[in-house]
Design a protein around this motif. Structure first.
Motif, PDB file in Angstrom:
ATOM      1  N   SER A 306       0.841  -1.197   0.000  1.00 19.92           N
ATOM      2  CA  SER A 306       0.000   0.000   0.000  1.00 19.92           C
ATOM      3  C   SER A 306       0.875   1.245   0.000  1.00 19.92           C
ATOM      4  N   VAL A 307       0.311   2.326  -0.507  1.00 18.06           N
ATOM      5  CA  VAL A 307       0.971   3.622  -0.511  1.00 18.06           C
ATOM      6  C   VAL A 307       0.072   4.595   0.241  1.00 18.06           C
ATOM      7  N   LYS A 308       0.557   5.068   1.366  1.00 22.44           N
ATOM      8  CA  LYS A 308      -0.232   5.915   2.258  1.00 22.44           C
ATOM      9  C   LYS A 308      -1.540   5.203   2.570  1.00 22.44           C
ATOM     10  N   SER A 309      -2.674   5.888   2.466  1.00 23.08           N
ATOM     11  CA  SER A 309      -3.953   5.251   2.802  1.00 23.08           C
ATOM     12  C   SER A 309      -4.892   5.159   1.618  1.00 23.08           C
ATOM     13  N   ALA A 310      -4.529   5.776   0.496  1.00 24.90           N
ATOM     14  CA  ALA A 310      -5.461   5.840  -0.629  1.00 24.90           C
ATOM     15  C   ALA A 310      -5.266   4.717  -1.634  1.00 24.90           C
ATOM     16  N   PHE A 311      -4.054   4.137  -1.732  1.00 20.65           N
ATOM     17  CA  PHE A 311      -3.775   3.144  -2.764  1.00 20.65           C
ATOM     18  C   PHE A 311      -3.315   1.820  -2.159  1.00 20.65           C
ATOM     19  N   GLU A 312      -3.799   0.751  -2.750  1.00 21.43           N
ATOM     20  CA  GLU A 312      -3.333  -0.599  -2.462  1.00 21.43           C
ATOM     21  C   GLU A 312      -3.024  -1.283  -3.787  1.00 21.43           C
ATOM     22  N   PHE A 313      -1.980  -2.109  -3.801  1.00 25.15           N
ATOM     23  CA  PHE A 313      -1.565  -2.761  -5.035  1.00 25.15           C
ATOM     24  C   PHE A 313      -1.341  -4.254  -4.788  1.00 25.15           C
ATOM     25  N   LYS A 314      -1.541  -5.028  -5.842  1.00 20.44           N
ATOM     26  CA  LYS A 314      -1.217  -6.458  -5.829  1.00 20.44           C
ATOM     27  C   LYS A 314      -0.718  -6.840  -7.217  1.00 20.44           C
ATOM     28  N   SER A 315       0.440  -7.495  -7.275  1.00 23.12           N
ATOM     29  CA  SER A 315       0.999  -7.952  -8.540  1.00 23.12           C
ATOM     30  C   SER A 315       1.469  -9.391  -8.385  1.00 23.12           C
ATOM     31  N   GLY A 316       1.367 -10.162  -9.472  1.00 24.15           N
ATOM     32  CA  GLY A 316       1.781 -11.544  -9.384  1.00 24.15           C
ATOM     33  C   GLY A 316       2.118 -12.150 -10.726  1.00 24.15           C
ATOM     34  N   VAL A 317       2.774 -13.294 -10.673  1.00 24.54           N
ATOM     35  CA  VAL A 317       3.099 -14.077 -11.861  1.00 24.54           C
ATOM     36  C   VAL A 317       2.885 -15.546 -11.511  1.00 24.54           C
TER      37      VAL A 317
END
Length: 614
Positions: A306-317
């Motif tokens: 997550s970046v601060k409180s506004a963004f969440e990310f998920k990446s995978g292969v």
């Protein structure tokens, strides 16, 4: 945010239940705007010894195409086919790579701690097959510190017997849980033989089933941030294939599966890393001669942060290697896929999710699959919340090994099936000290193109990308709980309305356009009531299935039917151990019905079970 807060249907072999709040699965985290239905361990205990086909038929608005008790059973979601649903166990894909689907009649509830159903197109989240939805099975070694053991035995009508034994040990950093199960039935029940003059009542023969297996779960906390876990699942079934009414076939089939998964999880201040490896082996022998074996080998990595409180990310292969050794061909397949998802919360009441996935199989690219969804809190007061949900997505299904390589007839030039879908819904939750009510309702539209159909040719059948299907409908799930004096009452209900019609037929005739797909009921409903007081409890559960057309011309249909089940349980007062007794009656009204044409189902039947817990 809770997914659904209910007093779960009270098991026939457990203690009195308090109010249960089922928390939202991580599946819900990057799937805003979509609906996920969860059956937790308390609900699964009620269906202990049964299979996924019985769980979905009795406890949901989902329809299962069943060829008889213990026979082949496949799930249809939102008007799609059996091959349009993805199946996972502890995050490991387990659908057959040769058939592209799962037989629910040999997938036991025993050994599972949670079953989740992601309704709707979800290819960006899970990859191939998830056009109609996805089913996630979870087994865990989560038990209190120390040694634990539990044994269950049951007997019932038509030669039914069930046994299950589980034991586990947990320390501060290590947990182990072992569960073994067995289910067998002769399925000798009376039915009306429609193929003989006078329609005499005869006894069903050649329909015996035996299912056995084991689930082993292990986990180690390496330190405060790192965990290693592993699970192994062996499942085997031996079946006499129930013949059609009027047929005297004596086919038999054995199935055996080995599934293993290894997970490494690291939780850091900046995010969560998961590394996964797995193996799935499926063996099927038909009539002692036709042997079919497939292996799947998987390695995968996923990171979310997550970046601060506004963004969440998920990446995978994810990389998968398939090896098939079938009765008519031998083939290998390689797949690699990458995916990413983002959550953005511009305001406390709004969360948006955006994701995509790209898969390559062999030297071909599967369709690019994006998705977008929004959860918007429309109303929020002290005792109730209303959330609006909107989502749109694209999904796909890669042709199976049989589609491409079967001899004769396989077509290596087949395109992937594709689907576009959209949905809009409302989620309402009401909570007070002595009562609660939660409802989700969703309206969806979907269009599936390049649907693969096997068609007869001059000398043999062969698959082609030829059908186009459109569907729209409504999914409704609701649950209510209420305390009335010393009584605890729980009411659960679900309803599915499905309008799945042919837009482009598999021949030049246009007469099929607009017709409902065969064996896809327009309506499926379920309603259950639980009553608990002290050590004693009762439940009543009903389901209703609308008529099903038996062919694409919609000229003939099987009639609708309704089934009613009931049960009683009592927990015996013991000091340190627990002994519980349960009794169930299925098909109380002795309804004469067929899920599929010329395949009779059993009438009224009974079951008695006993559970002892240390």
């Amino acid at each position: 945010m809770s997914l659904i807060s209910v007093m779960a249907p009270i098991p026939s072999d457990t203690v009195a239940l308090d109010l249960v709040e089922v928390k939202a699965s991580p599946l819900d985290r990057f799937a805003k705007g979509q609906q996920i239905v969860t059956f937790d361990s308390l609900v699964l205990r009620k269906e202990r010894g049964n299979t996924l086909s019985e769980l979905f038929q009795r406890q949901s608005g989902l329809f299962v195409r069943q060829y008889g008790p213990g026979m082949i059973a496949s799930l249809t979601m939102r008007g799609t086919s059996a091959g349009h649903n993805a199946f996972f166990w502890n995050g490991l894909p387990i659908s057959s790579p040769s058939l592209g689907q799962m037989d629910l009649s040999i997938v036991p509830v025993s050994g599972m701690d949670k079953v989740e159903v992601h309704l709707g197109s979800s290819g960006a989240h899970y990859g191939t097959d998830a056009i109609g939805g996805a089913v996630h099975l979870t087994s865990r070694p989560l038990i209190p510190i120390g040694w634990h053991a539990e044994a269950t035995a049951g007997v019932g009508s038509f030669g039914l017997s069930k046994q299950e034994f589980g034991t586990g040990y947990a320390s501060d950093r290590f947990r182990s849980r072992t569960r073994v199960y067995r289910r067998a039935a002769t399925n000798r029940y009376p039915y009306q033989n429609l193929a003989k003059p006078g329609v005499p009542t005869e006894m069903q023969e050649h329909a015996a089933v035996r299912l056995i297996g084991m689930v082993q779960d292990l986990s180690w906390d390496l330190d405060l941030r790192n965990q290693l876990s592993s699970s192994f699942w062996w499942n085997a079934a031996d079946r006499q294939i129930q013949p059609l009414i009027g047929s005297n076939t004596k086919d038999v089939q054995t199935d055996q599966s080995f599934r293993w998964v290894l997970d490494f999880n690291r939780i850091g201040e900046g995010g969560h890393l998961n590394l996964k490896a797995g193996w799935v082996r499926d063996e099927m022998v038909f009539n002692h001669t036709e042997e079919n074996t497939t292996d799947q080998f998987l390695v995968a990595g996923e990171m979310d942060w997550s970046v601060k409180s506004a963004f969440e990310f998920k990446s995978g292969v994810r990389a998968t290697y398939f090896r098939g050794n079938l009765s008519t061909y031998t083939a290998n397949d390689e797949r690699i896929e990458v995916y990413h998802a983002t959550n953005y919360t511009p305001a406390p009441s709004v969360t948006m999710s955006l994701g995509f996935r790209q898969l390559m199989y062999g030297e071909r690219l599967a369709p690019f699959t994006p998705c977008i969804g929004v959860d918007w809190t429309l109303v929020k007061h002290s005792d109730h919340v209303i959330i609006g949900k909107v989502a749109a997505s694209r999904s796909y299904k890669v042709p199976t090994l049989n589609d491409r390589y079967w001899v004769p007839g396989g077509n290596p030039d087949l395109r992937s099936e594709t689907a576009l879908s959209g949905e809009v819904g409302l989620h309402h939750r009401f909570e007070r000290e002595d009562r609660g009510w939660e409802t989700r309702i969703t309206y969806y539209v979907m269009r599936v193109d390049d649907w693969i159909i096997w068609l007869p040719g001059a000398a043999y059948w062969s698959p082609e990308n030829i059908r186009e299907v459109g569907s729209n409908g409504v999914d409704l799930v609701t649950a209510v709980q209420q305390h009335l004096g010393s009584w605890k009452l729980g009411l659960t209900g679900s309803w599915g309305w499905t309008n799945a019609v042919i837009l482009r037929p598999e021949n030049e005739s246009r007469q099929e356009v607009g017709n409902q797909l065969p064996y896809t009921p327009t309506h499926k409903a379920q309603l259950g009531l639980d009553m608990q007081r002290g050590r004693m409890g009762f439940y009543i559960n009903g389901q209703w299935v609308g008529r099903r057309f038996i062919s694409v011309d919609n000229q003939n249909a099987l009639p609708s039917y309704g089934l009613l089940d009931g049960g009683w349980r009592y927990v015996l007062p013991l000091k340190q151990q627990r002994l519980s007794l349960g009794f169930q009656i299925y098909n109380v009204l002795n309804t004469d019905y067929q899920v599929l044409r010329l395949r009779p189902m059993p009438g009224r039947n009974y079951e008695l079970n006993l559970t002892f817990t240390l």
